[in-house]
Design a protein around this motif. Structure first.
Motif, PDB file in Angstrom:
ATOM      1  N   ILE A  78      63.845  -1.240  33.015  1.00 26.77           N
ATOM      2  CA  ILE A  78      62.395  -1.090  32.957  1.00 26.77           C
ATOM      3  C   ILE A  78      62.034  -0.344  31.678  1.00 26.77           C
ATOM      4  O   ILE A  78      62.252   0.865  31.550  1.00 26.77           O
ATOM      5  N   CYS A  79      61.502  -1.080  30.717  1.00 28.34           N
ATOM      6  CA  CYS A  79      61.275  -0.558  29.368  1.00 28.34           C
ATOM      7  C   CYS A  79      59.826  -0.727  28.926  1.00 28.34           C
ATOM      8  O   CYS A  79      59.540  -0.751  27.726  1.00 28.34           O
ATOM      9  N   ASN A  82      55.020   4.000  30.003  1.00 31.96           N
ATOM     10  CA  ASN A  82      55.264   4.992  31.057  1.00 31.96           C
ATOM     11  C   ASN A  82      54.431   4.764  32.310  1.00 31.96           C
ATOM     12  O   ASN A  82      54.939   4.875  33.429  1.00 31.96           O
ATOM     13  N   HIS A  85      55.713   2.177  34.970  1.00 30.49           N
ATOM     14  CA  HIS A  85      57.071   2.244  35.498  1.00 30.49           C
ATOM     15  C   HIS A  85      57.138   2.169  37.017  1.00 30.49           C
ATOM     16  O   HIS A  85      57.951   1.418  37.572  1.00 30.49           O
ATOM     17  N   ALA A  89      59.110  -0.574  39.113  1.00 28.66           N
ATOM     18  CA  ALA A  89      60.362  -0.131  39.730  1.00 28.66           C
ATOM     19  C   ALA A  89      60.332  -0.374  41.235  1.00 28.66           C
ATOM     20  O   ALA A  89      61.346  -0.771  41.831  1.00 28.66           O
ATOM     21  N   LEU A 101      65.515   2.961  34.447  1.00 26.71           N
ATOM     22  CA  LEU A 101      64.163   3.211  33.949  1.00 26.71           C
ATOM     23  C   LEU A 101      64.240   4.023  32.668  1.00 26.71           C
ATOM     24  O   LEU A 101      64.918   5.063  32.622  1.00 26.71           O
ATOM     25  N   GLU A 102      63.535   3.573  31.649  1.00 16.18           N
ATOM     26  CA  GLU A 102      63.414   4.401  30.462  1.00 16.18           C
ATOM     27  C   GLU A 102      62.642   5.672  30.810  1.00 16.18           C
ATOM     28  O   GLU A 102      61.815   5.698  31.712  1.00 16.18           O
ATOM     29  N   SER A 106      57.609   8.409  34.823  1.00 17.22           N
ATOM     30  CA  SER A 106      56.233   7.929  34.895  1.00 17.22           C
ATOM     31  C   SER A 106      55.366   8.891  34.104  1.00 17.22           C
ATOM     32  O   SER A 106      55.884   9.744  33.372  1.00 17.22           O
TER      33      SER A 106
END
Length: 344
Positions: A78-79, A82, A85, A89, A101-102, A106
């Motif tokens: 997940i890129c 913010n 996310h 997700a 997740l990057e 969040s």
């Protein structure tokens, strides 16, 4: 293995490039993306407009998340920005994907506890991307701290600052997520790596006080400067940790100094050194990295995540860890807004 990449901006393309380097053609790559920009982001953060990213990495693209998840990917990276996310997700966990997740998790804590529960009930591996956990200098600093050679700790000072327009030379800094409130940007959450490694070293602060805001002439609608004092319970008393972050310094600055009554350790992530000063020694003991390739941090991080997926092991930074750094970042933002200390 089938991997879904959500978002093919700079970091999404880095992960895609690294997945191909690690797994070659054994991985089937699909992507969910909406802007469909075609350029390839190069390893030096340039834009190669002569090639199409979807062709270069042999990616099948979907413009609907539901359609992408209908392909039954094993893993989702997940890129996207913010603030997107959590819902993405959540959908991936419900589709029984392991997720990466990057950072940050969040831009709000809303829905994050549900992600932890979904990952638990669906028995999914979930990792948050903090590549500094794999940095040799951070690992060396951790060793020094755990050794006790510094004695009783007196204080910590950490700094990260870099001029935002220089981050992505291939795009206008004003449209980057880091510059936009509507995408969850701002220096506090964008430069949250420092909060994560400080949390890994010292634990969660009990209280935070911060000052900052949009103090420059950058054309952004988020804070570009924040100076924070983190009070951490340590050895039966309070350890003060000072953290300064900004979007403005030229040249870049990134360091951490741990001060004890028997020694001092200074990590410099720009010059790639960790210097240990101890009482009675005229010269410091210097740990230095030569021929450093920053992308190795991302490669090591990806290998670790894939190992956790294959062996069903807890990653070095799971969702709960990601929530803790989020709590710290949001407390800093709240302290700036309300001009008062925030208890955690």
């Amino acid at each position: 293995m089938k991997i879904l990449v959500i978002g093919l901006g700079g970091i999404g393309q880095r992960h895609t490039r690294n997945l191909r380097a690690i797994l070659g053609d054994s991985v089937e790559l699909i992507a969910y993306r909406t802007r469909r920009l075609t350029h390839v982001v190069t390893p030096t953060m340039g834009a190669d407009t002569e090639r199409n990213v979807e062709d270069v990495y042999n990616i099948t693209v979907f413009t609907s998340l539901d359609e992408a998840l209908a392909q039954k990917p094993d893993v989702a990276l997940i890129c996207n920005p913010n603030n997107m996310h959590v819902p993405v997700a959540r959908a991936c966990l419900l589709a029984d994907c392991d997720i990466f997740l990057e950072k940050p998790l969040s831009d709000t804590l809303d829905g994050t506890a549900e992600l932890v529960e979904l990952a638990r009930t669906h028995k999914r591996i979930a990792m948050v991307g903090y590549q500094l956990r794999f940095h040799p200098c951070v690992l060396r600093l951790t060793e020094i701290l755990k050794s006790g050679v510094l004695g009783n700790l007196l204080g910590v000072r950490a700094v990260v600052g870099e001029y935002l327009p220089n981050w992505h030379p291939y795009e206008d800094y004003r449209i980057m997520y880091a510059a936009r409130a509507d995408l969850g940007g701002g220096v506090i959450l964008t430069q949250i790596h420092e909060l994560d490694y400080l949390y890994s070293l010292f634990g969660l602060p009990s209280r935070i006080y911060a000052v900052g805001g949009h103090w420059s002439d950058l054309e952004i609608d988020v804070e570009d400067t924040a100076s924070s004092l983190l009070e951490v319970p340590w050895g039966g008393r309070t350890l003060p940790i000072q953290l300064h972050t900004d979007y403005l310094q030229t040249p870049p600055s990134r360091s951490c100094e741990i001060i004890g009554d028997r020694g001092r350790a200074v990590m410099d992530l720009v010059h790639l050194t960790v210097s240990l000063f101890t009482r009675g020694n005229a010269k410091p003991e210097v740990f230095r990295i030569e021929n450093f390739d920053r992308n190795n941090l991302f490669l090591d991080q990806t290998r670790h995540f894939l190992h956790c997926v294959a062996n069903r092991e807890k990653p070095v930074v799971d969702l709960t860890d990601g929530i803790q750094s989020m709590r710290m970042g949001l407390a800093i933002k709240q302290s700036i807004a309300e001009h008062k200390p925030i208890d955690l």
